[in-house]
Structure formats: C-alpha cells, structure tokens
Design a protein around this motif. Sequence first.
Motif, PDB file in Angstrom:
ATOM      1  N   LYS A   6      85.030  65.368  32.132  1.00 24.72           N
ATOM      2  CA  LYS A   6      86.080  64.444  32.431  1.00 24.72           C
ATOM      3  C   LYS A   6      87.288  65.139  33.123  1.00 24.72           C
ATOM      4  O   LYS A   6      87.594  66.284  32.699  1.00 24.72           O
ATOM      5  CB  LYS A   6      86.362  64.112  30.883  1.00 24.72           C
ATOM      6  CG  LYS A   6      87.585  62.729  30.955  1.00 24.72           C
ATOM      7  CD  LYS A   6      88.045  62.378  29.510  1.00 24.72           C
ATOM      8  CE  LYS A   6      87.206  61.529  28.680  1.00 24.72           C
ATOM      9  NZ  LYS A   6      87.740  60.891  27.515  1.00 24.72           N
ATOM     10  N   VAL A   8      91.479  64.326  34.675  1.00 25.03           N
ATOM     11  CA  VAL A   8      92.793  63.640  34.889  1.00 25.03           C
ATOM     12  C   VAL A   8      93.248  63.790  36.352  1.00 25.03           C
ATOM     13  O   VAL A   8      93.597  64.975  36.803  1.00 25.03           O
ATOM     14  CB  VAL A   8      93.588  64.457  33.890  1.00 25.03           C
ATOM     15  CG1 VAL A   8      95.164  63.393  34.013  1.00 25.03           C
ATOM     16  CG2 VAL A   8      93.506  64.238  32.479  1.00 25.03           C
ATOM     17  N   GLU A  31      83.786  61.441  34.100  1.00 22.76           N
ATOM     18  CA  GLU A  31      84.700  60.406  34.191  1.00 22.76           C
ATOM     19  C   GLU A  31      85.830  61.101  34.659  1.00 22.76           C
ATOM     20  O   GLU A  31      86.240  62.103  34.728  1.00 22.76           O
ATOM     21  CB  GLU A  31      84.944  60.243  32.557  1.00 22.76           C
ATOM     22  CG  GLU A  31      83.610  59.793  31.792  1.00 22.76           C
ATOM     23  CD  GLU A  31      84.046  59.411  30.342  1.00 22.76           C
ATOM     24  OE1 GLU A  31      85.239  58.716  29.995  1.00 22.76           O
ATOM     25  OE2 GLU A  31      83.464  60.010  29.372  1.00 22.76           O
ATOM     26  N   VAL A  33      90.050  60.015  34.265  1.00 22.38           N
ATOM     27  CA  VAL A  33      91.257  59.385  33.874  1.00 22.38           C
ATOM     28  C   VAL A  33      92.507  59.475  34.826  1.00 22.38           C
ATOM     29  O   VAL A  33      92.562  60.479  35.195  1.00 22.38           O
ATOM     30  CB  VAL A  33      91.521  60.016  32.544  1.00 22.38           C
ATOM     31  CG1 VAL A  33      92.981  59.467  31.978  1.00 22.38           C
ATOM     32  CG2 VAL A  33      90.583  59.711  31.429  1.00 22.38           C
ATOM     33  N   THR A  34      93.194  58.439  35.302  1.00 26.64           N
ATOM     34  CA  THR A  34      94.242  58.684  36.005  1.00 26.64           C
ATOM     35  C   THR A  34      95.667  58.609  35.234  1.00 26.64           C
ATOM     36  O   THR A  34      95.821  58.034  34.358  1.00 26.64           O
ATOM     37  CB  THR A  34      94.208  57.343  37.073  1.00 26.64           C
ATOM     38  OG1 THR A  34      94.386  56.262  36.454  1.00 26.64           O
ATOM     39  CG2 THR A  34      93.053  57.544  37.939  1.00 26.64           C
ATOM     40  N   GLU A  49      97.259  49.930  37.376  1.00 25.62           N
ATOM     41  CA  GLU A  49      96.120  50.134  36.283  1.00 25.62           C
ATOM     42  C   GLU A  49      94.933  49.546  36.571  1.00 25.62           C
ATOM     43  O   GLU A  49      93.785  49.866  36.512  1.00 25.62           O
ATOM     44  CB  GLU A  49      96.989  49.775  34.972  1.00 25.62           C
ATOM     45  CG  GLU A  49      95.988  50.328  33.584  1.00 25.62           C
ATOM     46  CD  GLU A  49      96.331  49.736  32.278  1.00 25.62           C
ATOM     47  OE1 GLU A  49      95.592  49.939  31.359  1.00 25.62           O
ATOM     48  OE2 GLU A  49      97.421  49.166  32.271  1.00 25.62           O
ATOM     49  N   ALA A  57      88.044  54.429  37.313  1.00 30.92           N
ATOM     50  CA  ALA A  57      88.529  55.258  36.326  1.00 30.92           C
ATOM     51  C   ALA A  57      88.163  54.601  34.826  1.00 30.92           C
ATOM     52  O   ALA A  57      88.197  53.567  34.614  1.00 30.92           O
ATOM     53  CB  ALA A  57      90.173  55.143  36.054  1.00 30.92           C
ATOM     54  N   THR A  58      88.013  55.590  33.972  1.00 31.42           N
ATOM     55  CA  THR A  58      87.786  55.203  32.543  1.00 31.42           C
ATOM     56  C   THR A  58      88.801  54.874  32.026  1.00 31.42           C
ATOM     57  O   THR A  58      88.833  53.956  31.081  1.00 31.42           O
ATOM     58  CB  THR A  58      87.224  56.592  31.912  1.00 31.42           C
ATOM     59  OG1 THR A  58      86.185  57.196  32.441  1.00 31.42           O
ATOM     60  CG2 THR A  58      86.854  56.367  30.441  1.00 31.42           C
ATOM     61  N   LYS A  59      89.873  55.619  32.061  1.00 31.86           N
ATOM     62  CA  LYS A  59      91.495  55.016  31.591  1.00 31.86           C
ATOM     63  C   LYS A  59      92.427  55.175  32.602  1.00 31.86           C
ATOM     64  O   LYS A  59      92.367  56.015  33.357  1.00 31.86           O
ATOM     65  CB  LYS A  59      91.490  55.703  30.033  1.00 31.86           C
ATOM     66  CG  LYS A  59      92.679  55.241  29.327  1.00 31.86           C
ATOM     67  CD  LYS A  59      92.906  55.870  28.165  1.00 31.86           C
ATOM     68  CE  LYS A  59      91.654  55.867  26.982  1.00 31.86           C
ATOM     69  NZ  LYS A  59      92.010  56.776  25.879  1.00 31.86           N
ATOM     70  N   ALA A  60      93.473  54.416  32.570  1.00 36.55           N
ATOM     71  CA  ALA A  60      94.402  54.466  33.573  1.00 36.55           C
ATOM     72  C   ALA A  60      95.653  54.554  32.603  1.00 36.55           C
ATOM     73  O   ALA A  60      96.004  53.533  32.118  1.00 36.55           O
ATOM     74  CB  ALA A  60      94.418  53.401  34.514  1.00 36.55           C
ATOM     75  N   GLU A 110      92.827  63.486  25.750  1.00 36.03           N
ATOM     76  CA  GLU A 110      91.485  62.993  26.492  1.00 36.03           C
ATOM     77  C   GLU A 110      90.403  63.844  26.225  1.00 36.03           C
ATOM     78  O   GLU A 110      89.141  63.437  26.688  1.00 36.03           O
ATOM     79  CB  GLU A 110      91.674  62.349  27.677  1.00 36.03           C
ATOM     80  CG  GLU A 110      92.624  60.980  27.710  1.00 36.03           C
ATOM     81  CD  GLU A 110      92.205  59.842  26.979  1.00 36.03           C
ATOM     82  OE1 GLU A 110      90.991  59.590  26.899  1.00 36.03           O
ATOM     83  OE2 GLU A 110      93.031  59.241  26.368  1.00 36.03           O
ATOM     84  N   ALA A 112      89.660  66.130  28.203  1.00 37.67           N
ATOM     85  CA  ALA A 112      89.359  66.431  29.797  1.00 37.67           C
ATOM     86  C   ALA A 112      89.023  68.039  29.926  1.00 37.67           C
ATOM     87  O   ALA A 112      89.773  68.930  29.168  1.00 37.67           O
ATOM     88  CB  ALA A 112      90.176  65.881  30.541  1.00 37.67           C
TER      89      ALA A 112
END
Length: 407
Positions: A6, A8, A31, A33-34, A49, A57-60, A110, A112
Amino acid sequence: MSSIKKVVLAYSGGLDTSVILKWIKKHYDCEVVTLTADLGQGEELDGIEGKALETGATKAFVEDLREEFVRDYIFPAFRANAIYEGRYLLGTSIARPLIAKRMVEIANMEDAQALAHGATGKGNDQVRFELAAMGLDPRLKTIAPWREWDLKSRSDLMAFAEENGIPIPVSRKKPWSIDANLLHVSFEGGELEDPWNEPGPDCYRLVQPVEKTPDEPEVITIDFESGDPVAINSVKHSPAALLQKLNELGGKHGIGRVDMVENRFVGMKSRGVYETPGGTILHAAHRDLEGLTMDREVMHLRDGLIPKYAEMIYYGYWFSPERESLQAMIDKTQERVTGTVRLKLFKGNVIPLGRKSPYSMYNPELATFEEDAVYDQADADGFIKLVGLRLKGRMRQNKWGGRDSDD
C-alpha cells in the motif's frame, strides 16, 4: 519492492498525479491511498475524492490544512525572518514538510509501506518530501515515478492516460509550472527559462502590475503578539484568514512580486517569479517591530543565523534537530516582539510609518537631540578610547614596532 502492498500518494487531481496513481497500481501491483491537501491554492477541490477513487485509489483523503499551515509552518519561519538568497520568502519550500507529515500520518494509520510524490528528478521538492519523511518515519519507502518510468514528456503522459481510461483534465494551457498556496504563487518554465525574457502579461495571479494599482495609498496597522501577527486594523483574525486578508491588500497595491535566478539544492540555477503579497507585508512589519523591542546583540546574533535557517527550509531540513534547536532559540528572541506597526501600502511598496509596544526599548530621553539630564556626553570620550585600544595597538606594532607597515 515486493514488500510494498500500500502506498500513500500526494495527489492534486491533475494529469501528472492521475497518471502516477494508475502507474503505481500497475507497476507495483499495490493499493494506492491519496492525500489532497488544501493549503489555500485556490484550485477546485470539489469532486477530487471521486476522481481519485475512479482512477483506482483505495481511499482518498481531502483535507483542509490551511490553519495548520499558517500557524505551525509559515509563522515560525516568519518569526525567524527567513528569506533565501536575500529575496525568496520560501512559499513552496515551507509547504512541503506539512504535506509530507500528513502523508506519514496517513501511512501509519492505513498500514502503508511507502509514500509517493510527483516531483521531478531535477527539482528541490523531491528532496523536501523525502527528507521530511525520513525525519518522521524512516521505515517508509519512497516511490518517485519521474526517476523510474520511461515517460519523458507531457505527450507521453497523455498517451498513457488515454490508454488507461484516465480523464484528461480540460484546462487553459499554461506555459509555466505553477505552485500556489496561501503564502505565494510561483511561476517557472515557459518564457521564464530565458533569464533575459520579461515575464508575459498573463504571468500574474495575486499581485496587480504596479501600473494598475490605486493612485492613493492605503494605511493599515498590524498587531503582533510574541512575534506572530494577530490582527489587522485592530480586527483579530485566525492565522489563515489574516494571511488571506494581507494577500488581498498587498495584491491590490502591487506588493510582493519577485523575479530572480536562484540556486537549487540539486546544483543548478533556476529562474522563478514569485508573488508573496501578504508575506512581504508581514516581513516588513515584523522586522520594523523588532527594531523597537529586541536587544541589539540578540538581534545581531539572530540576523547572522537567518541565511542558515532559510537554507534549512529550502533544502528540506524542516524536521531536523538543527532546525528545531534553532527554532527554540529564535522563539526565545520573540517573547517581547509584541506591539503594533502602522504601514503605508502604495505602488509596490510597504512603508512603515510608526510602531509602538509595551516592551519598547526606545528611550526618548536618551535619544533626543535636545538637552537631557540622563546622558553625559563627556562619557563618550573614555568609551571611544577603550573600544579603540586594539586599533592603536595594531598601528603601534606595525609602524613603531620596527616592522614595515605592510607586515
């Protein structure tokens, strides 16, 4: 890099970081994440987002960091009067450690293993991001696609975007690379790559050309407490709101535009145009109040450290023991930099008109040119003889000690 599951990514939503997001997912099979940090850049963040998630992205995370930016990064630097190579108020440099700090926090939250950024291999930002991360969590790896991939141009990026279904942002073509936040806007590239060329008429965002500024000056006051500005015209503002208000005032009067060639950390010279209207007003007001409230030797000692402090920020050493130690010393010098400065804003100039402080070291009875009862001018005779002893001794050694005067 098989241990990276993961990442970021510092994400702006533009072409570069959108391509980077997709490239990392494909190249590292991990993965992403932003983080999109709102530092007052004025760009439209609505929908960013969703765009990040649609791009893979997995999560923003989209976060408003403006108050923290001004309070914990800009204000400490301005307490030090930090200015790089005598002109640059470090608008881009001071933003990078905050973004990196938040990326590290999200990476830990997260689980990462790496951070990623879109800085090129020629610039300062790659160093700033990565040194900040090292200073906060050296376990995290860094992915810098511009140092790894075979995409060499904007055309390559656009082709990659089309091949991978990434929406290409529709925007007015800009001939420059622009970085903006609450402290400044910078312009690089385009016609600016020739240091002899004058910036084009569109190379303005915050600051009015002097020819278009009002023909009447504007007088304002700024209140400071322990080196930090707290109010404009006696109206208190939050840190971010205060700087925004000064940006509006300075921009209206053509204040804070700098065109310079500077020395990048990586070893090359670079030409940039910087607009820092609010920061320029703050710098002038803060220095003026220090003249009233700071001890001479403390001020001179601090002034000798300004170039080193500014260099630390420019080179990316915000989260270093030397910067933190120097900050503690600087903050000690600011304890009584409290008071009010009155300024005239006119045609690109910031002109101090007056200053007052409950901690003023100015004694009108000593400074007067009129008759006084507190200073015996005859005392100066002995003072001058004492401070000049070494000069007399040197001349005696050279001229009357049997040596040639050139020895």
